[in-house]
Design a protein around this motif. Sequence first.
Motif, short mmCIF file in Angstrom:
data_model
loop_
_atom_site.label_atom_id
_atom_site.label_comp_id
_atom_site.label_asym_id
_atom_site.label_seq_id
_atom_site.Cartn_x
_atom_site.Cartn_y
_atom_site.Cartn_z
N TRP A 79 40.73 27.00 36.22
CA TRP A 79 41.49 27.91 35.37
C TRP A 79 40.66 29.14 35.01
N SER A 80 39.36 28.95 34.74
CA SER A 80 38.49 30.08 34.43
C SER A 80 38.38 31.03 35.61
N VAL A 81 38.29 30.48 36.83
CA VAL A 81 38.21 31.34 38.02
C VAL A 81 39.50 32.14 38.19
N ILE A 82 40.65 31.49 38.01
CA ILE A 82 41.92 32.20 38.13
C ILE A 82 42.03 33.29 37.07
N THR A 83 41.62 32.96 35.85
CA THR A 83 41.66 33.95 34.78
C THR A 83 40.75 35.13 35.10
N TRP A 84 39.54 34.83 35.61
CA TRP A 84 38.60 35.91 35.96
C TRP A 84 39.17 36.81 37.06
N ALA A 85 39.84 36.20 38.04
CA ALA A 85 40.39 36.98 39.14
C ALA A 85 41.51 37.90 38.69
N ASN A 86 42.14 37.61 37.55
CA ASN A 86 43.24 38.42 37.06
C ASN A 86 42.86 39.21 35.81
N THR A 87 41.57 39.36 35.59
CA THR A 87 41.10 40.14 34.45
C THR A 87 40.32 41.34 34.96
N GLY A 88 40.59 42.49 34.39
CA GLY A 88 39.88 43.71 34.78
C GLY A 88 39.91 44.73 33.67
N TYR A 89 39.13 45.76 33.84
CA TYR A 89 39.07 46.82 32.83
C TYR A 89 38.71 48.12 33.52
N HIS A 90 39.11 49.23 32.95
CA HIS A 90 38.66 50.53 33.38
C HIS A 90 38.98 51.54 32.28
N ILE A 91 38.41 52.73 32.41
CA ILE A 91 38.58 53.79 31.43
C ILE A 91 39.56 54.81 32.01
N VAL A 92 40.59 55.11 31.22
CA VAL A 92 41.58 56.11 31.60
C VAL A 92 41.60 57.16 30.49
N GLY A 93 41.11 58.35 30.78
CA GLY A 93 41.06 59.38 29.76
C GLY A 93 40.18 58.94 28.60
N HIS A 94 40.78 58.87 27.39
CA HIS A 94 40.06 58.45 26.19
C HIS A 94 40.47 57.04 25.78
N GLU A 95 40.86 56.21 26.76
CA GLU A 95 41.27 54.84 26.48
C GLU A 95 40.47 53.86 27.34
#
Length: 483
Positions: A79-95
């Motif tokens: 479950w942790s691996v699946i969650t990790w594969a569907n988690t991400g982040y990036h910066i868009v403008g000032h967010e």
Amino acid sequence: MTSPPAETPPAETAPAVTPPIATTGEEPRRRLHPLSPLLHGARALVLIVAALSWQALREVGVGWFALMVLVLVFGATIWSVITWANTGYHIVGHELRVYEGLLWRRTRAIPLERLQSVEVVRPLLAQLTGLAELRLEVVGGGKTEAPLAFLSVADAAALRDRLLAIAGRSAPSPEAAPGDSPSLVEGAAPPRVSDELLVVKNRDLVISQLLTPQAISLPIGVAIVVLQFGYNPSWSFIGVASTMTAIAGVLLQPVRRVLSDWNFRLWRDATALRLRFGLVETRAQTVPVDRVQGVTATWPLLWRTHGWLRLTLDVAGVAGQEGGNRAETDRLLPVGTPDVADRVAAAVLPGVVVSALAFAPPPPRTRWFHPLARPKLGVALTDRIVATREGLLTRTVLMLPYARIQSVRVVQGPLQRLLGVATVYADTARGRSAALRDRDLAEAWWLAAELAERGRAARLAAPDRGYPQVGGARSLSVVERLP
């Protein structure tokens, strides 16, 4: 007033500069560190073993018990691996945008102009694997936002500096702080720090926690256990274990304080406070100074023999309450002498000397309300802050800058009305209020008007300091409440 921007020099005369950090556009989505599922699985293992009681071990046997643990751990890891594969982040403008979820997708967009503080946290397992967790506090947040767990130490430090730079708080610098801890900055760009303000001695930290009611009650608790067992040898093992567990629970708070504040160090740069502390779980915290709503000085009764006190911060947007999450993010000085406290407080509240504050007590007729504590109550107004003092056994002084005051209230209860006194409350965006207790009624109204005027003047003098506003308003209101 905001000063107009300086004119850009002609292209032929402009010196070569490093390109600024990009604050617009969209970058590729990034994932957390590949070892993140392993650490989350280890956390799940602790919860699983705790959930499976010793009673279950005795009923099913060691073999079946081990098989149950393996199956549950395997499921938690998948479950942790699946969650990790569907988690991400990036910066868009000032967010900063964080994406997570498999069946139910969720996207969190965190406006960086509302950023209050950033922490790089390294629990024990993260230290062993060279990882770190990034935690953000924003205005109005009921909890810590976007806990990115886990990133490499270098990525966490770089992302922290970039978020602060986009938020307009500070910028990364190639110069390291004096005596940087390798465990915190290895492979990462160190923060820009101009001066080291404080290094708390671990010996003083331990002694201060021994001088607490919890630690002093330990011999009494042990004596009770020994006496009960001596007079009643048939006292069951469960009774002894329960009593010892209760004693351990009493000692939990001072032990946690020692572990949390171990190797406490504080720096101050042009825009922020930089704090590093912790033994089992190390933390590197960055708090923009213009988000600090107030400073509280506390003198516990047993510390006064050493002349010690502690300082804590009220930061807008920081989640939690005293004793909860907030206890991990409010520290400014765990323990120190008055001269050290004056130096540290001045870094947050320039021109303020805690030991030099002169407090005016309430009128003598209010002794019926506070027969013993009345001489300890008081109010002090300086050019920059309003300060209140209260407490008989544990004395506290709350200092609020005028610019942080959101509203002023005059409250007069039935008994106060009989004596012709009232209490003035100065409220901040953090939800903390300075209570100017039991002032003469004419003085109370004068104080309310004076605080409102000084707060308004302080905001007009520095309108771009990023002070949190309620509904975007910059004015103060004086509210009367007469029951």
